[in-house]
Design an enzyme around this catalytic site. Structure first.
Site, PDB file in Angstrom:
ATOM      1  N   GLY A  17      28.007  -0.368-102.329  1.00  0.00           N
ATOM      2  CA  GLY A  17      28.197  -1.585-101.540  1.00  0.00           C
ATOM      3  C   GLY A  17      27.755  -2.814-102.326  1.00  0.00           C
ATOM      4  O   GLY A  17      26.778  -2.757-103.055  1.00  0.00           O
ATOM      5  N   GLU A 127      21.514   4.583-104.705  1.00  0.00           N
ATOM      6  CA  GLU A 127      21.330   6.034-104.899  1.00  0.00           C
ATOM      7  C   GLU A 127      22.583   6.727-105.420  1.00  0.00           C
ATOM      8  O   GLU A 127      22.488   7.617-106.264  1.00  0.00           O
ATOM      9  CB  GLU A 127      20.867   6.698-103.590  1.00  0.00           C
ATOM     10  CG  GLU A 127      21.716   6.345-102.393  1.00  0.00           C
ATOM     11  CD  GLU A 127      21.745   7.442-101.312  1.00  0.00           C
ATOM     12  OE1 GLU A 127      22.140   7.124-100.197  1.00  0.00           O
ATOM     13  OE2 GLU A 127      21.395   8.600-101.601  1.00  0.00           O
ATOM     14  N   THR A 149      20.269  -2.356-103.771  1.00  0.00           N
ATOM     15  CA  THR A 149      20.733  -1.959-102.436  1.00  0.00           C
ATOM     16  C   THR A 149      19.932  -2.750-101.412  1.00  0.00           C
ATOM     17  O   THR A 149      18.703  -2.884-101.538  1.00  0.00           O
ATOM     18  CB  THR A 149      20.591  -0.454-102.123  1.00  0.00           C
ATOM     19  OG1 THR A 149      20.748  -0.261-100.709  1.00  0.00           O
ATOM     20  CG2 THR A 149      19.246   0.140-102.519  1.00  0.00           C
ATOM     21  N   ASP A 151      19.270  -1.699 -98.735  1.00  0.00           N
ATOM     22  CA  ASP A 151      18.493  -0.721 -97.960  1.00  0.00           C
ATOM     23  C   ASP A 151      17.080  -0.515 -98.538  1.00  0.00           C
ATOM     24  O   ASP A 151      16.213   0.010 -97.855  1.00  0.00           O
ATOM     25  CB  ASP A 151      19.206   0.640 -97.935  1.00  0.00           C
ATOM     26  CG  ASP A 151      20.625   0.537 -97.396  1.00  0.00           C
ATOM     27  OD1 ASP A 151      20.953  -0.483 -96.774  1.00  0.00           O
ATOM     28  OD2 ASP A 151      21.404   1.482 -97.611  1.00  0.00           O
ATOM     29  N   MET A 193      21.566  -3.226 -90.887  1.00  0.00           N
ATOM     30  CA  MET A 193      22.000  -2.081 -91.697  1.00  0.00           C
ATOM     31  C   MET A 193      20.769  -1.320 -92.198  1.00  0.00           C
ATOM     32  O   MET A 193      19.672  -1.501 -91.675  1.00  0.00           O
ATOM     33  CB  MET A 193      22.833  -2.577 -92.872  1.00  0.00           C
ATOM     34  CG  MET A 193      24.255  -2.917 -92.501  1.00  0.00           C
ATOM     35  SD  MET A 193      25.165  -3.362 -93.998  1.00  0.00           S
ATOM     36  CE  MET A 193      26.847  -3.201 -93.428  1.00  0.00           C
ATOM     37  N   GLY A 194      20.964  -0.508 -93.235  1.00  0.00           N
ATOM     38  CA  GLY A 194      19.829   0.207 -93.828  1.00  0.00           C
ATOM     39  C   GLY A 194      19.996   1.709 -93.891  1.00  0.00           C
ATOM     40  O   GLY A 194      19.121   2.407 -94.396  1.00  0.00           O
ATOM     41  N   ARG A 195      21.079   2.198 -93.280  1.00  0.00           N
ATOM     42  CA  ARG A 195      21.321   3.650 -93.240  1.00  0.00           C
ATOM     43  C   ARG A 195      20.108   4.403 -92.701  1.00  0.00           C
ATOM     44  O   ARG A 195      19.646   4.080 -91.635  1.00  0.00           O
ATOM     45  CB  ARG A 195      21.710   4.173 -94.616  1.00  0.00           C
ATOM     46  CG  ARG A 195      23.170   4.000 -94.881  1.00  0.00           C
ATOM     47  CD  ARG A 195      23.737   5.114 -95.752  1.00  0.00           C
ATOM     48  NE  ARG A 195      25.148   4.841 -95.960  1.00  0.00           N
ATOM     49  CZ  ARG A 195      25.715   4.541 -97.125  1.00  0.00           C
ATOM     50  NH1 ARG A 195      24.981   4.511 -98.209  1.00  0.00           N
ATOM     51  NH2 ARG A 195      26.994   4.303 -97.195  1.00  0.00           N
ATOM     52  N   ARG A 290      22.057  -8.817 -74.551  1.00  0.00           N
ATOM     53  CA  ARG A 290      23.250  -8.852 -75.413  1.00  0.00           C
ATOM     54  C   ARG A 290      22.934  -8.232 -76.762  1.00  0.00           C
ATOM     55  O   ARG A 290      21.781  -8.166 -77.173  1.00  0.00           O
ATOM     56  CB  ARG A 290      23.705 -10.304 -75.641  1.00  0.00           C
ATOM     57  CG  ARG A 290      23.943 -11.107 -74.380  1.00  0.00           C
ATOM     58  CD  ARG A 290      25.091 -10.534 -73.582  1.00  0.00           C
ATOM     59  NE  ARG A 290      25.210 -11.209 -72.298  1.00  0.00           N
ATOM     60  CZ  ARG A 290      26.092 -12.184 -72.067  1.00  0.00           C
ATOM     61  NH1 ARG A 290      26.889 -12.616 -73.012  1.00  0.00           N
ATOM     62  NH2 ARG A 290      26.152 -12.731 -70.860  1.00  0.00           N
ATOM     63  N   ARG A 299      24.982  -8.525 -96.410  1.00  0.00           N
ATOM     64  CA  ARG A 299      25.290  -8.315 -97.829  1.00  0.00           C
ATOM     65  C   ARG A 299      25.957  -9.545 -98.438  1.00  0.00           C
ATOM     66  O   ARG A 299      26.219  -9.573 -99.648  1.00  0.00           O
ATOM     67  CB  ARG A 299      26.210  -7.093 -97.991  1.00  0.00           C
ATOM     68  CG  ARG A 299      25.620  -5.800 -97.471  1.00  0.00           C
ATOM     69  CD  ARG A 299      25.918  -4.645 -98.380  1.00  0.00           C
ATOM     70  NE  ARG A 299      27.311  -4.487 -98.671  1.00  0.00           N
ATOM     71  CZ  ARG A 299      28.088  -3.475 -98.240  1.00  0.00           C
ATOM     72  NH1 ARG A 299      27.560  -2.527 -97.482  1.00  0.00           N
ATOM     73  NH2 ARG A 299      29.339  -3.399 -98.576  1.00  0.00           N
TER      74      ARG A 299
END
Ligand code: F6P
Length: 390
Positions: A17, A127, A149, A151, A193-195, A290, A299
Protein backbone atom coordinates in the site's frame (compact mmCIF):
# COMPACT_ATOMS: atom_id res chain seq x y z
CA UNK A 1 46.93 9.23 -13.10
CA UNK A 2 43.16 9.62 -13.20
CA UNK A 3 41.33 7.48 -10.64
CA UNK A 4 39.16 4.82 -12.35
CA UNK A 5 35.58 4.67 -11.33
CA UNK A 6 33.53 1.44 -11.07
CA UNK A 7 29.97 1.65 -12.34
CA UNK A 8 27.17 -0.09 -10.51
CA UNK A 9 23.43 -0.14 -10.92
CA UNK A 10 20.92 0.08 -8.07
CA UNK A 11 17.26 -0.87 -8.57
CA UNK A 12 14.68 0.97 -6.47
CA UNK A 13 11.04 0.05 -5.94
CA UNK A 14 8.09 0.63 -3.63
CA UNK A 15 5.73 -2.25 -2.78
CA UNK A 16 2.42 -2.77 -0.96
CA UNK A 17 0.00 0.00 0.00
CA UNK A 18 1.22 3.51 -0.76
CA UNK A 19 1.63 6.13 1.96
CA UNK A 20 3.37 9.41 2.66
CA UNK A 21 7.14 9.11 3.10
CA UNK A 22 7.93 6.93 0.08
CA UNK A 23 8.87 9.81 -2.20
CA UNK A 24 11.15 11.46 0.38
CA UNK A 25 12.97 8.14 0.89
CA UNK A 26 13.42 7.70 -2.86
CA UNK A 27 14.67 11.25 -3.27
CA UNK A 28 17.40 10.62 -0.72
CA UNK A 29 18.37 7.25 -2.15
CA UNK A 30 18.95 8.92 -5.52
CA UNK A 31 20.64 12.03 -4.17
CA UNK A 32 22.97 10.03 -1.94
CA UNK A 33 23.80 7.34 -4.47
CA UNK A 34 24.46 9.85 -7.24
CA UNK A 35 26.16 12.54 -5.18
CA UNK A 36 29.20 13.56 -7.23
CA UNK A 37 31.54 14.20 -4.34
CA UNK A 38 30.65 10.93 -2.63
CA UNK A 39 31.07 9.03 -5.89
CA UNK A 40 34.71 10.10 -6.09
CA UNK A 41 35.29 9.24 -2.46
CA UNK A 42 33.75 5.79 -2.94
CA UNK A 43 35.28 5.14 -6.32
CA UNK A 44 31.89 3.88 -7.49
CA UNK A 45 29.51 5.61 -9.83
CA UNK A 46 25.96 4.51 -9.12
CA UNK A 47 23.12 4.57 -11.55
CA UNK A 48 19.64 4.31 -9.99
CA UNK A 49 16.89 2.57 -11.95
CA UNK A 50 13.40 3.18 -10.62
CA UNK A 51 11.12 0.17 -11.12
CA UNK A 52 7.48 1.00 -11.57
CA UNK A 53 4.67 -0.81 -9.75
CA UNK A 54 6.73 -2.71 -7.19
CA UNK A 55 7.40 -6.44 -7.71
CA UNK A 56 4.90 -6.47 -10.57
CA UNK A 57 7.23 -4.20 -12.56
CA UNK A 58 10.24 -6.36 -11.87
CA UNK A 59 8.35 -9.48 -12.98
CA UNK A 60 6.82 -7.93 -16.08
CA UNK A 61 9.74 -5.84 -17.30
CA UNK A 62 11.26 -7.02 -20.56
CA UNK A 63 14.92 -6.05 -20.25
CA UNK A 64 15.88 -7.31 -23.72
CA UNK A 65 13.16 -5.55 -25.71
CA UNK A 66 14.17 -2.03 -24.62
CA UNK A 67 11.65 -2.19 -21.78
CA UNK A 68 8.63 -1.79 -24.06
CA UNK A 69 6.16 -2.17 -21.16
CA UNK A 70 7.85 0.88 -19.56
CA UNK A 71 8.62 -0.45 -16.10
CA UNK A 72 12.06 1.14 -15.83
CA UNK A 73 12.68 4.81 -15.04
CA UNK A 74 16.31 5.94 -14.83
CA UNK A 75 16.36 8.44 -11.97
CA UNK A 76 18.66 11.37 -11.33
CA UNK A 77 18.96 14.04 -8.63
CA UNK A 78 17.28 16.72 -10.74
CA UNK A 79 14.22 14.50 -11.35
CA UNK A 80 13.72 13.80 -7.65
CA UNK A 81 14.56 17.31 -6.41
CA UNK A 82 11.03 18.09 -5.17
CA UNK A 83 9.80 14.55 -4.43
CA UNK A 84 10.00 14.91 -0.66
CA UNK A 85 7.05 17.29 -0.70
CA UNK A 86 4.64 14.76 -2.18
CA UNK A 87 2.62 11.84 -0.86
CA UNK A 88 2.07 8.48 -2.56
CA UNK A 89 4.80 7.01 -4.72
CA UNK A 90 5.91 8.46 -8.04
CA UNK A 91 7.08 4.98 -9.06
CA UNK A 92 3.68 3.40 -8.42
CA UNK A 93 3.15 0.26 -6.38
CA UNK A 94 1.30 -3.06 -6.37
CA UNK A 95 0.46 -5.92 -4.07
CA UNK A 96 1.98 -8.47 -6.44
CA UNK A 97 3.59 -11.41 -4.66
CA UNK A 98 6.11 -13.09 -6.96
CA UNK A 99 6.38 -15.96 -4.46
CA UNK A 100 2.62 -16.60 -4.38
CA UNK A 101 2.41 -20.42 -4.32
CA UNK A 102 -0.63 -20.24 -6.64
CA UNK A 103 1.36 -18.30 -9.23
CA UNK A 104 5.08 -18.48 -8.52
CA UNK A 105 6.92 -15.90 -10.63
CA UNK A 106 10.14 -15.92 -8.65
CA UNK A 107 12.18 -17.46 -11.48
CA UNK A 108 11.27 -14.58 -13.80
CA UNK A 109 11.95 -12.11 -11.01
CA UNK A 110 15.46 -13.47 -10.43
CA UNK A 111 16.18 -13.60 -14.17
CA UNK A 112 15.08 -10.00 -14.61
CA UNK A 113 17.27 -8.78 -11.75
CA UNK A 114 20.17 -10.49 -13.49
CA UNK A 115 19.27 -9.22 -16.96
CA UNK A 116 18.87 -5.65 -15.73
CA UNK A 117 22.37 -5.89 -14.30
CA UNK A 118 21.28 -4.76 -10.84
CA UNK A 119 24.18 -4.82 -8.42
CA UNK A 120 21.78 -4.02 -5.58
CA UNK A 121 18.06 -3.64 -5.04
CA UNK A 122 16.46 -1.27 -2.54
CA UNK A 123 12.89 -2.31 -1.64
CA UNK A 124 10.71 0.13 0.28
CA UNK A 125 7.73 -1.54 1.90
CA UNK A 126 6.08 -3.32 4.78
CA UNK A 127 5.83 -6.96 5.83
CA UNK A 128 4.91 -8.29 2.38
CA UNK A 129 7.59 -6.35 0.48
CA UNK A 130 10.23 -7.22 3.07
CA UNK A 131 9.08 -10.84 2.91
CA UNK A 132 9.88 -10.92 -0.82
CA UNK A 133 13.14 -9.04 -0.19
CA UNK A 134 14.06 -11.72 2.37
CA UNK A 135 13.48 -14.52 -0.16
CA UNK A 136 15.60 -12.65 -2.70
CA UNK A 137 18.39 -12.22 -0.16
CA UNK A 138 18.31 -15.99 0.44
CA UNK A 139 18.57 -16.48 -3.32
CA UNK A 140 21.76 -14.40 -3.33
CA UNK A 141 20.40 -11.02 -4.47
CA UNK A 142 22.00 -7.92 -2.88
CA UNK A 143 18.90 -6.51 -1.24
CA UNK A 144 18.39 -3.64 1.19
CA UNK A 145 15.02 -2.83 2.76
CA UNK A 146 13.43 0.42 3.91
CA UNK A 147 10.45 0.06 6.30
CA UNK A 148 7.15 1.71 5.47
CA UNK A 149 3.58 1.08 6.53
CA UNK A 150 0.99 3.21 8.23
CA UNK A 151 0.28 0.13 10.37
CA UNK A 152 3.73 0.40 12.12
CA UNK A 153 3.58 -3.37 12.64
CA UNK A 154 7.02 -4.37 11.29
CA UNK A 155 9.26 -5.86 13.96
CA UNK A 156 12.83 -4.59 13.96
CA UNK A 157 12.03 -0.90 13.60
CA UNK A 158 10.40 1.53 16.00
CA UNK A 159 9.29 3.58 13.02
CA UNK A 160 7.85 2.82 9.59
CA UNK A 161 7.36 5.56 7.01
CA UNK A 162 3.85 6.90 6.65
CA UNK A 163 2.76 6.36 10.25
CA UNK A 164 3.10 9.93 11.54
CA UNK A 165 1.38 11.43 8.52
CA UNK A 166 -1.51 9.00 9.06
CA UNK A 167 -1.70 10.04 12.72
CA UNK A 168 -1.88 13.67 11.62
CA UNK A 169 -4.79 12.82 9.32
CA UNK A 170 -6.66 11.08 12.15
CA UNK A 171 -6.04 14.02 14.49
CA UNK A 172 -7.10 16.65 11.96
CA UNK A 173 -10.22 14.77 10.89
CA UNK A 174 -11.29 14.18 14.47
CA UNK A 175 -10.76 17.89 15.22
CA UNK A 176 -13.24 18.56 12.43
CA UNK A 177 -15.70 16.00 13.73
CA UNK A 178 -15.60 17.47 17.21
CA UNK A 179 -17.40 20.68 16.24
CA UNK A 180 -20.29 18.89 14.58
CA UNK A 181 -20.39 16.13 17.25
CA UNK A 182 -20.58 18.79 19.98
CA UNK A 183 -23.25 20.82 18.22
CA UNK A 184 -25.54 17.78 17.94
CA UNK A 185 -24.49 16.00 21.16
CA UNK A 186 -23.65 12.97 19.03
CA UNK A 187 -21.25 10.10 19.33
CA UNK A 188 -18.84 9.61 16.45
CA UNK A 189 -17.23 6.25 15.86
CA UNK A 190 -14.10 6.76 13.77
CA UNK A 191 -12.76 3.64 12.04
CA UNK A 192 -9.04 3.62 11.33
CA UNK A 193 -6.87 1.24 9.32
CA UNK A 194 -4.03 -0.86 10.76
CA UNK A 195 -5.05 -4.42 9.92
CA UNK A 196 -4.23 -6.68 12.90
CA UNK A 197 -2.20 -4.03 14.72
CA UNK A 198 -3.68 -1.32 16.92
CA UNK A 199 -0.90 1.28 16.68
CA UNK A 200 -2.73 3.58 14.35
CA UNK A 201 -5.96 3.54 16.38
CA UNK A 202 -4.14 3.74 19.71
CA UNK A 203 -1.67 6.49 18.90
CA UNK A 204 -4.16 8.25 16.61
CA UNK A 205 -6.72 8.08 19.43
CA UNK A 206 -4.16 9.38 21.93
CA UNK A 207 -3.18 12.22 19.60
CA UNK A 208 -6.75 13.35 19.02
CA UNK A 209 -7.84 12.76 22.62
CA UNK A 210 -10.46 10.10 21.86
CA UNK A 211 -12.85 9.12 24.63
CA UNK A 212 -12.59 5.42 23.85
CA UNK A 213 -10.02 3.55 21.73
CA UNK A 214 -10.61 -0.02 20.58
CA UNK A 215 -7.75 -2.11 19.22
CA UNK A 216 -7.42 -5.59 17.68
CA UNK A 217 -5.16 -6.76 20.49
CA UNK A 218 -7.98 -6.54 23.05
CA UNK A 219 -11.52 -7.72 22.29
CA UNK A 220 -14.04 -5.24 23.60
CA UNK A 221 -17.44 -5.50 25.23
CA UNK A 222 -20.16 -3.44 23.55
CA UNK A 223 -21.94 -3.19 26.89
CA UNK A 224 -18.83 -1.71 28.49
CA UNK A 225 -18.48 0.87 25.71
CA UNK A 226 -22.12 1.91 26.32
CA UNK A 227 -21.52 2.05 30.08
CA UNK A 228 -18.46 4.29 29.58
CA UNK A 229 -20.49 6.62 27.35
CA UNK A 230 -23.37 6.83 29.82
CA UNK A 231 -21.00 7.43 32.71
CA UNK A 232 -19.34 10.22 30.72
CA UNK A 233 -22.69 11.81 29.94
CA UNK A 234 -23.67 11.71 33.61
CA UNK A 235 -20.43 13.56 34.32
CA UNK A 236 -21.35 16.24 31.80
CA UNK A 237 -19.86 15.10 28.46
CA UNK A 238 -21.79 16.47 25.49
CA UNK A 239 -20.32 14.21 22.81
CA UNK A 240 -17.85 11.37 22.37
CA UNK A 241 -15.22 10.36 19.86
CA UNK A 242 -14.65 6.61 19.75
CA UNK A 243 -11.72 5.43 17.66
CA UNK A 244 -11.91 1.82 16.52
CA UNK A 245 -9.27 -0.06 14.55
CA UNK A 246 -10.55 -1.91 11.48
CA UNK A 247 -9.23 -5.15 12.98
CA UNK A 248 -10.87 -4.72 16.41
CA UNK A 249 -13.61 -7.14 17.34
CA UNK A 250 -16.27 -7.56 20.02
CA UNK A 251 -15.76 -10.30 22.61
CA UNK A 252 -16.72 -13.64 21.10
CA UNK A 253 -16.91 -12.09 17.61
CA UNK A 254 -14.86 -12.17 14.45
CA UNK A 255 -12.92 -9.52 12.53
CA UNK A 256 -15.14 -7.61 10.11
CA UNK A 257 -14.26 -8.28 6.51
CA UNK A 258 -15.46 -6.44 3.41
CA UNK A 259 -16.05 -8.23 0.13
CA UNK A 260 -14.66 -11.66 -0.54
CA UNK A 261 -11.32 -13.17 -1.33
CA UNK A 262 -7.79 -12.37 -0.35
CA UNK A 263 -4.95 -10.48 -2.02
CA UNK A 264 -1.87 -12.13 -3.48
CA UNK A 265 -0.24 -12.19 -0.02
CA UNK A 266 -3.33 -13.81 1.53
CA UNK A 267 -4.72 -10.72 3.30
CA UNK A 268 -8.45 -10.18 3.69
CA UNK A 269 -9.78 -6.62 3.33
CA UNK A 270 -10.94 -5.53 6.77
CA UNK A 271 -13.71 -3.03 7.46
CA UNK A 272 -17.22 -2.65 8.83
CA UNK A 273 -16.56 -2.69 12.57
CA UNK A 274 -17.26 1.08 12.78
CA UNK A 275 -20.76 0.79 11.36
CA UNK A 276 -21.54 -2.24 13.51
CA UNK A 277 -20.35 -0.48 16.64
CA UNK A 278 -22.26 2.74 15.90
CA UNK A 279 -25.42 0.72 15.46
CA UNK A 280 -24.88 -1.18 18.72
CA UNK A 281 -24.13 1.99 20.67
CA UNK A 282 -27.25 3.64 19.26
CA UNK A 283 -29.29 0.64 20.40
CA UNK A 284 -27.59 0.45 23.80
CA UNK A 285 -27.59 4.15 24.75
CA UNK A 286 -30.31 5.68 22.54
CA UNK A 287 -27.83 8.43 21.70
CA UNK A 288 -27.48 9.46 18.06
CA UNK A 289 -24.29 7.74 16.91
CA UNK A 290 -22.61 8.09 13.54
CA UNK A 291 -19.67 6.37 11.93
CA UNK A 292 -16.87 7.86 9.84
CA UNK A 293 -14.48 5.48 8.09
CA UNK A 294 -11.20 7.29 7.48
CA UNK A 295 -9.98 4.59 5.14
CA UNK A 296 -7.42 5.66 2.51
CA UNK A 297 -7.44 9.29 3.65
CA UNK A 298 -4.90 8.02 6.19
CA UNK A 299 -2.53 7.03 3.42
CA UNK A 300 -3.04 10.20 1.38
CA UNK A 301 -1.71 13.73 1.33
CA UNK A 302 1.72 15.29 1.65
CA UNK A 303 4.20 13.76 4.10
CA UNK A 304 4.39 15.50 7.46
CA UNK A 305 7.75 16.91 8.59
CA UNK A 306 8.62 13.70 10.44
CA UNK A 307 8.05 11.45 7.41
CA UNK A 308 10.14 13.79 5.25
CA UNK A 309 12.97 13.65 7.77
CA UNK A 310 12.75 9.91 8.41
CA UNK A 311 12.43 9.27 4.67
CA UNK A 312 15.63 11.24 4.24
CA UNK A 313 17.52 9.31 6.93
CA UNK A 314 16.24 5.93 5.76
CA UNK A 315 17.12 6.73 2.13
CA UNK A 316 20.65 7.81 3.05
CA UNK A 317 21.17 4.80 5.34
CA UNK A 318 19.98 2.41 2.62
CA UNK A 319 22.68 3.72 0.29
CA UNK A 320 25.23 3.41 3.11
CA UNK A 321 24.36 -0.28 3.31
CA UNK A 322 24.82 -0.65 -0.45
CA UNK A 323 28.16 1.18 -0.33
CA UNK A 324 29.33 -1.02 2.55
CA UNK A 325 28.04 -4.13 0.76
CA UNK A 326 26.02 -4.88 3.87
CA UNK A 327 23.18 -6.67 2.12
CA UNK A 328 20.18 -8.63 3.37
CA UNK A 329 19.44 -5.87 5.86
CA UNK A 330 16.63 -3.39 6.42
CA UNK A 331 17.36 0.11 7.69
CA UNK A 332 15.63 0.71 10.96
CA UNK A 333 15.00 3.21 13.72
CA UNK A 334 15.76 1.78 17.18
CA UNK A 335 15.94 3.60 20.48
CA UNK A 336 16.25 6.98 18.83
CA UNK A 337 18.95 5.97 16.33
CA UNK A 338 19.08 4.97 12.69
CA UNK A 339 20.51 1.47 12.39
CA UNK A 340 19.96 -1.73 10.37
CA UNK A 341 18.62 -5.21 11.10
CA UNK A 342 18.77 -8.49 9.17
CA UNK A 343 15.67 -8.65 6.95
CA UNK A 344 14.90 -12.16 8.17
CA UNK A 345 14.32 -10.69 11.64
CA UNK A 346 11.47 -8.49 10.41
CA UNK A 347 9.42 -11.08 8.55
CA UNK A 348 7.09 -13.82 9.75
CA UNK A 349 5.70 -11.87 12.69
CA UNK A 350 3.85 -8.64 13.30
CA UNK A 351 4.70 -6.14 16.01
CA UNK A 352 1.54 -5.64 18.02
CA UNK A 353 0.46 -3.39 20.85
CA UNK A 354 1.46 -4.88 24.19
CA UNK A 355 -1.85 -4.65 26.03
CA UNK A 356 -0.17 -5.06 29.43
CA UNK A 357 1.99 -1.97 29.09
CA UNK A 358 0.47 0.13 26.31
CA UNK A 359 -3.28 -0.07 26.82
CA UNK A 360 -5.73 0.55 29.63
CA UNK A 361 -8.31 -2.24 29.50
CA UNK A 362 -10.53 -0.51 32.10
CA UNK A 363 -10.93 2.76 30.30
CA UNK A 364 -10.46 1.31 26.78
CA UNK A 365 -7.84 3.97 26.18
CA UNK A 366 -4.12 4.72 26.23
CA UNK A 367 -2.21 4.04 29.42
CA UNK A 368 -2.07 6.47 32.32
CA UNK A 369 1.21 5.12 33.65
CA UNK A 370 4.49 5.12 31.76
CA UNK A 371 7.36 4.77 34.22
CA UNK A 372 7.96 2.40 37.12
CA UNK A 373 9.35 3.63 40.43
CA UNK A 374 12.93 3.41 39.10
CA UNK A 375 11.98 5.72 36.24
CA UNK A 376 12.23 2.87 33.73
CA UNK A 377 9.63 2.46 31.02
CA UNK A 378 7.19 -0.31 31.91
CA UNK A 379 7.64 -2.19 28.66
CA UNK A 380 11.36 -2.60 29.34
CA UNK A 381 10.51 -5.50 31.59
CA UNK A 382 7.51 -6.84 29.73
CA UNK A 383 7.50 -9.11 26.74
CA UNK A 384 6.72 -7.53 23.36
CA UNK A 385 3.52 -9.02 22.02
CA UNK A 386 3.70 -10.59 18.61
CA UNK A 387 1.57 -12.93 16.56
CA UNK A 388 2.29 -15.25 13.71
CA UNK A 389 0.36 -14.06 10.75
CA UNK A 390 -1.44 -16.43 8.46
O1 F6P B 1 -1.16 -2.13 5.26
C1 F6P B 1 -1.59 -0.82 5.05
C2 F6P B 1 -3.08 -0.78 4.88
O2 F6P B 1 -3.46 0.57 4.70
C3 F6P B 1 -3.89 -1.43 6.01
O3 F6P B 1 -3.98 -0.60 7.14
C4 F6P B 1 -5.18 -1.69 5.32
O4 F6P B 1 -5.91 -2.72 5.94
C5 F6P B 1 -4.74 -2.10 3.96
O5 F6P B 1 -3.49 -1.51 3.74
C6 F6P B 1 -5.69 -1.67 2.85
O6 F6P B 1 -5.17 -2.12 1.66
P1 F6P B 1 -5.75 -1.70 0.24
O7 F6P B 1 -5.33 -0.30 -0.06
O8 F6P B 1 -5.10 -2.68 -0.69
O9 F6P B 1 -7.22 -1.83 0.32
Amino acid sequence: MAKTMKKQRIGLLTGGGDCAGLNPAMKWVVKTAMDERLQWERGVQYEVLGIRDGWKGLVRVEPTSMDIPGYIVPLNPEMVRTWDRYGGTFLGTSRTNPYNPQNDQSKTLLENIERLGLHALIAIGGEDTQGVACQLAKAGVNVVGIPKTIDKDLPGSDYTLGFETALNVITEEVDRLRTTAGSHKRIFVVETMGRHAGWLALEGGESCGAFVILIPEHDFSVQKVCDLVEEGRREGARYEIIVVAEGAKPEGGQEFVTGVGVDSFGHKTLGGIGDYLAQEIRKGTRIDTRCVVLSHLQRGGAPCAYDRRMGRYFGIAAVDLVVNESFGRMVSYRNGRITAVPIEEVVGELKLVNVKTEYDTDRYNGRRSILDHFGRRLEEHADQAAIRHG
